[in-house]
Design a protein around this motif. Structure first.
Motif, PDB file in Angstrom:
ATOM      1  N   LEU A 316     -47.872  23.402  10.668  1.00 22.91           N
ATOM      2  CA  LEU A 316     -47.857  22.690   9.393  1.00 22.91           C
ATOM      3  C   LEU A 316     -48.563  21.367   9.645  1.00 22.91           C
ATOM      4  O   LEU A 316     -48.351  20.746  10.699  1.00 22.91           O
ATOM      5  CB  LEU A 316     -46.425  22.402   8.953  1.00 22.91           C
ATOM      6  CG  LEU A 316     -45.555  23.598   8.573  1.00 22.91           C
ATOM      7  CD1 LEU A 316     -44.119  23.138   8.350  1.00 22.91           C
ATOM      8  CD2 LEU A 316     -46.097  24.270   7.312  1.00 22.91           C
ATOM      9  N   GLY A 317     -49.378  20.938   8.706  1.00 26.08           N
ATOM     10  CA  GLY A 317     -50.030  19.632   8.828  1.00 26.08           C
ATOM     11  C   GLY A 317     -49.907  18.937   7.494  1.00 26.08           C
ATOM     12  O   GLY A 317     -50.075  19.578   6.447  1.00 26.08           O
ATOM     13  N   SER A 318     -49.603  17.633   7.530  1.00 25.65           N
ATOM     14  CA  SER A 318     -49.346  16.964   6.246  1.00 25.65           C
ATOM     15  C   SER A 318     -50.620  16.737   5.451  1.00 25.65           C
ATOM     16  O   SER A 318     -50.581  16.603   4.248  1.00 25.65           O
ATOM     17  CB  SER A 318     -48.649  15.622   6.469  1.00 25.65           C
ATOM     18  OG  SER A 318     -49.559  14.668   6.990  1.00 25.65           O
ATOM     19  N   ASP A 319     -51.790  16.668   6.133  1.00 22.84           N
ATOM     20  CA  ASP A 319     -53.023  16.228   5.473  1.00 22.84           C
ATOM     21  C   ASP A 319     -52.771  14.902   4.743  1.00 22.84           C
ATOM     22  O   ASP A 319     -53.250  14.696   3.628  1.00 22.84           O
ATOM     23  CB  ASP A 319     -53.536  17.310   4.512  1.00 22.84           C
ATOM     24  CG  ASP A 319     -55.015  17.143   4.191  1.00 22.84           C
ATOM     25  OD1 ASP A 319     -55.616  16.149   4.651  1.00 22.84           O
ATOM     26  OD2 ASP A 319     -55.561  18.001   3.485  1.00 22.84           O
ATOM     27  N   HIS A 320     -51.993  14.041   5.410  1.00 30.07           N
ATOM     28  CA  HIS A 320     -51.685  12.712   4.847  1.00 30.07           C
ATOM     29  C   HIS A 320     -53.005  12.010   4.538  1.00 30.07           C
ATOM     30  O   HIS A 320     -53.723  11.598   5.448  1.00 30.07           O
ATOM     31  CB  HIS A 320     -50.871  11.935   5.892  1.00 30.07           C
ATOM     32  CG  HIS A 320     -50.513  10.534   5.486  1.00 30.07           C
ATOM     33  ND1 HIS A 320     -49.409  10.248   4.719  1.00 30.07           N
ATOM     34  CD2 HIS A 320     -51.092   9.340   5.753  1.00 30.07           C
ATOM     35  CE1 HIS A 320     -49.321   8.933   4.535  1.00 30.07           C
ATOM     36  NE2 HIS A 320     -50.330   8.362   5.154  1.00 30.07           N
ATOM     37  N   ALA A 321     -53.337  11.888   3.259  1.00 26.55           N
ATOM     38  CA  ALA A 321     -54.646  11.360   2.850  1.00 26.55           C
ATOM     39  C   ALA A 321     -54.465  10.454   1.640  1.00 26.55           C
ATOM     40  O   ALA A 321     -54.790  10.811   0.512  1.00 26.55           O
ATOM     41  CB  ALA A 321     -55.605  12.506   2.535  1.00 26.55           C
ATOM     42  N   PRO A 322     -53.917   9.241   1.860  1.00 28.15           N
ATOM     43  CA  PRO A 322     -53.612   8.368   0.727  1.00 28.15           C
ATOM     44  C   PRO A 322     -54.855   7.782   0.075  1.00 28.15           C
ATOM     45  O   PRO A 322     -55.877   7.567   0.726  1.00 28.15           O
ATOM     46  CB  PRO A 322     -52.795   7.233   1.367  1.00 28.15           C
ATOM     47  CG  PRO A 322     -52.509   7.647   2.762  1.00 28.15           C
ATOM     48  CD  PRO A 322     -53.545   8.645   3.146  1.00 28.15           C
ATOM     49  N   PRO A 337     -59.579  13.303  -4.106  1.00 27.93           N
ATOM     50  CA  PRO A 337     -58.480  14.211  -3.772  1.00 27.93           C
ATOM     51  C   PRO A 337     -57.713  13.709  -2.550  1.00 27.93           C
ATOM     52  O   PRO A 337     -58.301  13.095  -1.666  1.00 27.93           O
ATOM     53  CB  PRO A 337     -59.199  15.522  -3.462  1.00 27.93           C
ATOM     54  CG  PRO A 337     -60.543  15.112  -2.970  1.00 27.93           C
ATOM     55  CD  PRO A 337     -60.890  13.828  -3.681  1.00 27.93           C
ATOM     56  N   GLY A 338     -56.433  13.984  -2.501  1.00 27.57           N
ATOM     57  CA  GLY A 338     -55.626  13.596  -1.338  1.00 27.57           C
ATOM     58  C   GLY A 338     -54.330  12.958  -1.775  1.00 27.57           C
ATOM     59  O   GLY A 338     -54.248  12.398  -2.876  1.00 27.57           O
ATOM     60  N   LEU A 339     -53.331  13.065  -0.916  1.00 28.30           N
ATOM     61  CA  LEU A 339     -52.026  12.450  -1.200  1.00 28.30           C
ATOM     62  C   LEU A 339     -51.344  12.082   0.107  1.00 28.30           C
ATOM     63  O   LEU A 339     -51.674  12.639   1.149  1.00 28.30           O
ATOM     64  CB  LEU A 339     -51.153  13.403  -2.050  1.00 28.30           C
ATOM     65  CG  LEU A 339     -50.256  14.480  -1.424  1.00 28.30           C
ATOM     66  CD1 LEU A 339     -49.643  15.340  -2.485  1.00 28.30           C
ATOM     67  CD2 LEU A 339     -50.924  15.322  -0.394  1.00 28.30           C
ATOM     68  N   PRO A 340     -50.414  11.126   0.080  1.00 33.29           N
ATOM     69  CA  PRO A 340     -49.676  10.832   1.311  1.00 33.29           C
ATOM     70  C   PRO A 340     -48.668  11.950   1.580  1.00 33.29           C
ATOM     71  O   PRO A 340     -48.191  12.574   0.632  1.00 33.29           O
ATOM     72  CB  PRO A 340     -48.956   9.520   0.984  1.00 33.29           C
ATOM     73  CG  PRO A 340     -48.801   9.523  -0.495  1.00 33.29           C
ATOM     74  CD  PRO A 340     -49.982  10.278  -1.049  1.00 33.29           C
ATOM     75  N   GLY A 341     -48.351  12.208   2.853  1.00 34.65           N
ATOM     76  CA  GLY A 341     -47.435  13.326   3.129  1.00 34.65           C
ATOM     77  C   GLY A 341     -46.765  13.278   4.487  1.00 34.65           C
ATOM     78  O   GLY A 341     -45.896  14.091   4.781  1.00 34.65           O
ATOM     79  N   VAL A 342     -47.162  12.313   5.341  1.00 33.93           N
ATOM     80  CA  VAL A 342     -46.621  12.332   6.702  1.00 33.93           C
ATOM     81  C   VAL A 342     -45.114  12.034   6.698  1.00 33.93           C
ATOM     82  O   VAL A 342     -44.379  12.534   7.543  1.00 33.93           O
ATOM     83  CB  VAL A 342     -47.417  11.350   7.607  1.00 33.93           C
ATOM     84  CG1 VAL A 342     -47.130   9.893   7.286  1.00 33.93           C
ATOM     85  CG2 VAL A 342     -47.203  11.628   9.080  1.00 33.93           C
TER      86      VAL A 342
END
Ligand code: DOR
Ligand code: ZN
Length: 473
Positions: A316-322, A337-342
């Motif tokens: 699983l990877g968060s793709d934390h991309a704020p 595109p992108g959202l925070p997720g870590v």
């Protein structure tokens, strides 16, 4: 072994008792002792050796520090969106103690020397330990042959671009070279596998999307399926080890599982947002769940969950991309595109597992998460001699987790610099109570769950070995 014996002979720095120790194979009651930042030994349920500090876990679960192998912490050049200090606080609040950061920064990260410079920038600001993935663009990939395992063991390739991903390998001849060079150099390729050409063709015909209700249809599954099929063919020809990021469709899960079953060196990642949201959410909430790849519909989400539960997914990877609120409020065509997720990944997926696999015990659900978020990423990125398990000799990274606590993600608990979360107002099941990195507390929530205490930002740039499955040729 002598190093281990030495660790055992010193007085322990910390002893944790009264916990349920989680590994990918199962859960046992016991504890562990820490010396010099490493796990000195595991303890049985009644063992309480003397130590400078002790922690009684009160029967909660203790997991290995989690590894997020897909984050965009935005250093250098994009620090108005996120910086390492905020992002690493978000990480430890979500049970993550190691991250592997993506190269689409400004400038992008392309060489071993740049990795050293980046590590200097990050030094002194990070609560978590870290590694970097390198990037490539359309130019000659032969410098990748010079990259040592110290600097990187993995290279990210974008097959589709967008606002924060301008460096795309579109030319099939160049792409072929990248696959060949990576195989020869013993580097794992990480793929953003969506075909730009498919999207442009469709946009030229239909026009760009006017609103979020149409967003998924304009970044359709065909782009992902075409790209994954191409990647599998290149893997077959060159033997390159490949990890496909953020699989979003049922067909990708099928193709990649079939490829692995046929003996190809392919693995894949799923993100928490593709498991948590649907395209209906994107129509309703708009930019916050505008992602690349797009969030799909229910049948895809069901297939991704099935892939998680059937052990088809590797990580699983968060793709934390704020992105900032202002950037997300732009007109749909310009909102990145992108959202925070870590911070959200572990509790959100744990919450989802409770719902999706109610027949599995809470212990089995946590073992599943430890495989996906600790053991497998450590193995894929050459960190398994230091990270990924609660095992004597490894770094004393661990997470005290209350698997039954129900809590709501409130806006003031969001640690990312962007200050928003697509999961705001979600009621989560399972909460990180405390996170240790190399034996030291880096995050602690008080008993009432209000006040938090962060540790010292002395995270390190980790060394790694080249994983056995990507030996240079
Ligand atoms: O949604 C995304 N955002 N997908 C990516 O591939 C990159 C990321 C970013 O950097 O913003
Ligand atoms: Zn990404």
């Amino acid at each position: 072994m002598s190093e281990l014996r030495e660790l055992r002979e010193q007085p322990y720095d910390l002893v944790v008792t009264g916990v349920r120790l989680v590994s990918g194979d199962g859960v046992v009651t016991g504890g562990l002792a820490v010396s010099g930042g490493r796990i000195a030994c595991l303890l049985g349920p009644n063992e309480r050796p003397p130590a400078r500090r002790t922690l009684d876990g009160g029967g909660r679960h203790l997991l290995p520090g989690l590894i997020d192998s897909h984050v965009h912490f935005r250093t250098p050049g994009l620090t108005h969106k996120e910086d390492w200090a905020h992002a690493s606080r978000a990480a430890v609040a979500g049970g993550i103690t190691t991250v592997v950061d993506m190269p689409n920064t400004v400038p992008p990260l392309r060489t071993g020397e740049e990795a050293h410079r980046k590590a200097e920038l990050v030094d002194g600001t990070s609560l978590v330990d870290y590694r970097f993935h390198l990037g490539v663009a359309g130019e000659d990939p032969s410098p990748l042959r010079e990259v040592g395992a110290r600097e990187a063991t993995s290279v990210k390739v974008f097959l589709a671009g967008h606002h924060t991903a301008p460096h795309v390998v579109r030319d099939p001849v160049q792409l072929e070279k990248v696959f060949r060079t990576a195989a020869e150099a013993g580097l794992r390729l990480l793929l953003h596998a969506e075909d730009d050409g498919v999207f442009s063709l469709l946009d030229e015909w239909r026009g760009a999307p006017s609103g979020y209700a149409e967003y998924e249809r304009h970044r359709p599954r065909s782009g992902a399926i075409v790209a994954v099929a191409r990647v599998l063919e290149l893997v077959r020809r060159h033997g390159t080890s490949v990890h496909v990021l953020h699989a979003s469709t049922a067909e990708e899960a099928d193709l990649l599982t079939a490829g692995a079953h046929a003996g190809l060196p392919v693995t894949f990642e799923v993100t928490p947002h593709h498991l948590s949201f649907t395209a209906e959410d994107t129509s309703r909430v708009g930019a916050r769940t505008r992602l690349s790849p797009a969030i799909r519909y229910r049948p895809d989400q069901d297939r991704l969950w099935q892939a998680v539960l059937a052990h088809e997914v590797a990580t699983l990877g968060s793709d934390h991309a704020p992105h900032t609120r202002a950037e997300k409020l732009r007109a749909p065509a310009d909102a990145p595109p992108g959202l925070p997720g870590v911070q959200e990944m572990f509790p959100a997926v744990h919450t989802g597992l409770r719902r999706r696999a109610p027949m599995d015990s809470p212990d089995a659900q946590l073992s599943c998460l430890v495989r996906l978020l600790a053991e497998h990423p450590a193995e894929l990125f050459g960190l398994d001699e230091r990270k990924g398990r609660l095992r004597p000799g490894l770094d004393a990274d661990f997470v005290l987790f209350d698997a039954d606590e129900r809590w709501m993600l409130e806006p003031d608990a969001i640690r990312s610099k962007c200050g928003w979360s697509a999961y705001e107002g979600w009621t989560m099941t399972g909460r990180v109570r405390q996170t240790f990195r190399r034996g030291v507390s880096v995050y602690r929530l008080d008993e009432l769950g209000h006040d938090v205490e962060f540790g010292t930002p002395d995270g390190r740039w980790l060394d790694a070995r080249r994983p056995a499955d990507v030996e240079p040729r």
